[in-house]
Scaffold this motif. Structure first.
Motif, PDB file in Angstrom:
ATOM      1  N   GLU A 141       0.833  -1.303   0.068  1.00  0.00           N
ATOM      2  CA  GLU A 141       0.032   0.026   0.136  1.00  0.00           C
ATOM      3  C   GLU A 141       0.746   1.331   0.030  1.00  0.00           C
ATOM      4  O   GLU A 141       0.382   2.352  -0.004  1.00  0.00           O
ATOM      5  N   SER A 143       3.081   4.375  -1.066  1.00  0.00           N
ATOM      6  CA  SER A 143       3.134   4.952  -2.434  1.00  0.00           C
ATOM      7  C   SER A 143       4.529   5.036  -2.977  1.00  0.00           C
ATOM      8  O   SER A 143       5.407   5.136  -2.058  1.00  0.00           O
ATOM      9  N   TYR A 294      -1.077   1.094  -5.336  1.00  0.00           N
ATOM     10  CA  TYR A 294      -1.240   2.345  -4.603  1.00  0.00           C
ATOM     11  C   TYR A 294       0.194   3.312  -5.002  1.00  0.00           C
ATOM     12  O   TYR A 294       0.312   4.458  -4.270  1.00  0.00           O
ATOM     13  N   ARG A 298      -4.603   6.457  -5.466  1.00  0.00           N
ATOM     14  CA  ARG A 298      -5.467   5.473  -4.996  1.00  0.00           C
ATOM     15  C   ARG A 298      -6.549   5.090  -6.062  1.00  0.00           C
ATOM     16  O   ARG A 298      -7.572   6.072  -6.303  1.00  0.00           O
TER      17      ARG A 298
END
Length: 837
Positions: A141, A143, A294, A298
């Motif tokens: 998740e 970035s 991600y 999103r």
């Protein structure tokens, strides 16, 4: 250069990974690995795998990434010593107790933090540095920007996933498979309920997506594909690129590893990359459609493969004509089709029709292959419709190409070898070798070179024999011959000295990886012995709430402790003023209040705690509950900064499963632990008997089965993929309904994390006396999803039973059964979960 790390669940997959270009391979033994349903490797094949890889300069990382029960710790210790002794390069760990034991008995064996530790910010990475980890596998998740920040500021290596299946939930935080089927992902046996069909419902049982352009597989993510982002990930400072797929076939491993090997090499060498060919092969070998997850944003619904949870293949055409009598379909091709391929027809009515192509015709003539623009005819086992799409889900030619990486006894990747042969009449024949890694060896034959009577030894003859490296890992790069005139050396001697010298080189290559068996260290065994414990007190009733109304309801019921804040199930920010009000209400009633941290904090949100902390009446709080090693570090740092002594408890999301983990946390000044909800009564008894800190368990509430960055409501109702969201989660109660008509509540917190709750509420009221007997210090009711009126009554009942025990009136005349109702669960208190074996 960045490391390319490939998966292997079988010996063929290991060969495929190594020969197609991996720098390292991760695999598992028969126990303690989070893919129990892969073939995996027994002790002999593990030894063989390590030797095979090390000969080729490839590292072996072994997954020891399941939660481990106290009873398994002796076997774990022996296993770790075995892994160290055979030369394994690193172990991948989820359980902090496993990490502690490994550091005690094999301190030189590198520790890598598994993605199942849900590490998504710098504080967590820095805490793991302190706990002796040398590498962290970040959560999927995280970035790209956060990866850059973490890499820039971390001292240890950072590893990220780059390709393959992804979990919809934060890895290590998913209890769905465990709670509804008894197969725990944290113990390597996930049943993948995320790949099953669901219906999004409201309170009135309306299908909210009935008229939407959406499929049923609402929790099934697409596969990750970061091929285009490889340069940016390298420049971000990532140390290792990880490909998911220990359950995948060796053909998959070969194609994916080869693709990323080419991409990485062309980046460093500044050469052209065959993009079209590589992307086609990646799509063909396996895909659920692709996503970058991600890394960039999103993505909402564009991350989900909602129409098909398994391999969708590659679109190669549409049905132009279909004969219902002969079952023959004419296909207008937009891609290639060959004998041996497998195709899947997406039929408008009736689901899927798939077949292996055993006969292929163009204009009535049999052919081996057909190409884009052709109209090809094949016979089918079922009916299709005109204009139905055809996907190729297996490409016979690509599979044969992939097999070349692991089906041959001769290596594909070879190491250059330079040879010097010296032969003089009357002197022993000598050979010198140096390989591409500058490993040297010399070997002198017993044979004394003689004067040739007919055919003297020549360079050409020598080269022919020296080049016969066959199934060795070498290829002849350079040959130098110091051969006297008219010298004779038999071919058998040349072959023998070549073989002997190569054997010496092999042994020298492996010497670098050889380790001695470590001295026996029994210090870790003290963790399993009775020792001085914390002072046990009367069990307290803790109630978790997320707003003032629920807090008041819990206090009205007579609870001892309040856990306030953290994640709001009402999608509302919890302000400093509300925390202050909550503390005042608890002070007025004599209840202790504890500060709850949010379950997940992204890198961009970690400053929120630091901003909130000085605004709180910290001295009014009896402690704080944290959900990660990063939060543990942050709270300790804040307490130091403001000179506060705030007791820290770790919550159940940290998967405390054994006493080694408890000891690790105690060494980090943790005051108490909430035990994993996957433990059964017998395991709880063992742990509490020897725990040096107070312990707590969850006894009532809708257990969180998933916590996710992905939000179903926002994705399919709120337009999240457009860059904004209309927040449909705030307008009505939402549920997921599965195939068995079970309903799972969906709530979204103030950080837009989706929490999927168990529709069957955990209820342990009838067994409160037994739980108190275990020596637990706190029993927790999670009241965040309850109504205020129910919460008050529930708290009141639990307090009465905790006081009166089995003599309470509810244990008479089956009254307890009426109170509990039918739609509840005992969780794992009595059934437990499957073992690591």
């Amino acid at each position: 250069m960045v490391e390319l790390l490939a998966p292997a669940g079988t010996w063929e997959a290991l060969k495929a990974a190594v020969e197609s270009g991996a720098n390292a391979v991760y695999l598992s033994g028969k126990s303690f690995g989070a893919r129990a349903f892969a073939d995996n490797f027994d002790e002999e094949s593990l030894k063989k795998a390590v030797t095979f890889a090390h000969m080729r300069n490839v590292s072996i990382h072994v997954t020891v990434n399941t939660l481990v029960d106290n009873s398994e710790l002796p076997a774990l210790a022996n296993y770790l010593i075995f892994l160290y002794t055979i030369g394994v390069d690193a172990i991948i760990v989820q359980d902090l107790g496993v990490a502690k034991i490994a550091h005690e008995i094999v301190p030189d064996l590198p520790l890598h933090a598994s993605t199942q530790m849900s590490i998504n910010n710098l504080d967590s990475v820095k805490m793991l540095e302190k706990l002796h980890f040398s590498r962290v596998v970040l959560a999927r998740e995280v970035s790209l920007n956060d990866i850059k920040y973490i890499c820039k500021n971390a001292k240890i290596e950072i590893e990220t996933f780059i390709h393959g299946a992804i979990c919809v939930c934060y890895s290590g935080q998913c209890l769905m498979s465990s709670m509804i089927g008894g197969r725990s992902g944290n113990r390597g046996r996930c049943a993948q309920p995320c790949r099953l069909p669901y219906t999004l419902m409201d309170e009135k049982e309306n299908d909210l997506l009935q008229n939407a352009d959406a499929g049923q597989y609402l929790l099934s993510p697409r596969d990750m594909n970061t091929l285009d982002l490889v340069p940016e990930l390298i420049e971000a400072g990532v140390s290792s690129f990880k490909i998911e797929g220990r359950m995948k076939k060796p053909e998959y491993v070969a194609v994916v590893v080869n693709a990323y090997r080419k991409k990485i090499d062309t980046y460093y060498n500044k050469t052209a990359f065959p993009e079209k060919e590589v992307k086609k092969e990646l799509s063909q070998i396996f895909n659920r459609d692709f996503t970058t997850a991600y890394l960039l944003d999103r993505p909402g619904r564009t991350m989900i493969s909602d129409r098909k949870p398994n391999n969708r293949g590659l679109l190669i055409g549409r049905v132009q004509k279909y004969n219902k009598k002969t079952f023959v379909a004419d296909i207008k091709l937009s891609g290639d089709l060959n004998i041996g391929d497998k195709v899947d027809f997406w039929v408008k009515v009736g689901g899927r029709v798939n077949t292996n192509v055993t006969e292929l015709k163009i204009d009535g003539k049999k052919v081996e292959s057909a190409h884009s623009g052709d109209v090809a005819s094949i016979k089918l086992p079922g009916h299709v419709q005109e204009h139905d799409r055809i996907f190729k889900i297996l490409d016979a030619k690509l599979n044969e190409k992939a097999k070349t990486f692991f089906n041959s006894s001769d290596p594909v990747r070879r190491i250059p070898l330079d040879i010097t042969l010296t032969a003089s009449i009357g002197e022993p024949v000598k050979i010198d070798m140096v390989d591409g890694d500058q490993i040297h060896c010399s070997f002198t034959a017993d044979f004394i070179a003689e004067k040739a009577l007919k055919r003297p030894l020549t360079y050409e003859t020598t080269a022919k024999q020296m080049d016969r490296l066959g199934s060795t890992i070498y290829y002849l790069r350079k040959l130098e011959c110091n051969i006297a005139d008219s010298v004779m050396v038999p071919m058998s001697v040349l072959n023998d000295i070549r073989r002997q010298a190569v054997d010496i080189l092999y042994k020298k290559r492996l010497q670098h990886f050889t380790r001695q068996k470590p001295k026996r260290n029994t210090k870790w065994e003290e963790l399993l012995l009775p020792h001085q414990q914390h002072k046990k007190q009367t069990a307290q009733l803790m109630v978790a709430v997320d707003n003032i109304q629920k807090l008041s309801a819990a206090l009205k019921g007579g609870c001892d402790d309040i856990l306030f804040g953290g994640d709001s199930y009402h999608h509302q920010n919890i302000t400093a003023a509300q925390y202050t009000q909550a503390a005042k209400l608890c002070q007025d009633t004599g209840a202790a209040i504890f500060l709850a941290m949010p379950r997940i904090l992204r890198q961009s949100e970690t400053d929120l705690t630091a901003a909130l902390f000085p605004k709180l009446p910290i001295d009014s709080f009896a402690g704080v509950y944290v959900h990660s090693v990063g939060q543990l570090k942050e709270i300790k740092d804040l307490c130091d900064q403001y000179n506060k002594n705030l007791p820290i408890w770790v919550d159940y999301s940290m998967n405390v499963f054994n006493n080694a983990t408890i000891e690790t946390l105690k060494e980090q000044d943790v005051s108490g632990c909430v035990l994993s909800p996957e433990l059964n009564m017998q395991q709880l008894k063992v742990i509490t008997n020897i725990s040096p800190v107070p312990l707590e368990v969850l006894v009532q509430g809708n257990i969180e089965l998933m916590v996710s960055e992905y939000c179903i409501a926002g994705s399919f109702l709120g337009g999240l993929h457009t860059g904004s969201c209309t927040a449909p989660c705030t307008k009505q109660k939402l549920y997921l309904r599965d195939r068995k008509d079970e309903h799972f509540p969906i709530v979204t917190d103030q950080f837009c994390h989706m929490h999927i709750l168990n529709g069957r509420e955990l209820v342990m009221l009838a067994h409160v006396p037994d739980l108190i007997e275990l020596g637990l210090n706190r029993l927790r009711i999670d009241g965040r999803y309850m109504s205020s009126s129910k919460l008050t009554e529930t708290v009141k009942l639990y307090k009465e039973v905790m006081h009166k025990g089995k003599y309470h009136k509810i244990f008479q005349n089956n009254l307890i059964e009426k109170i509990e109702g039918n739609n509840f669960t005992r969780g794992h208190f009595f059934r437990g979960i499957l073992s690591n074996d």
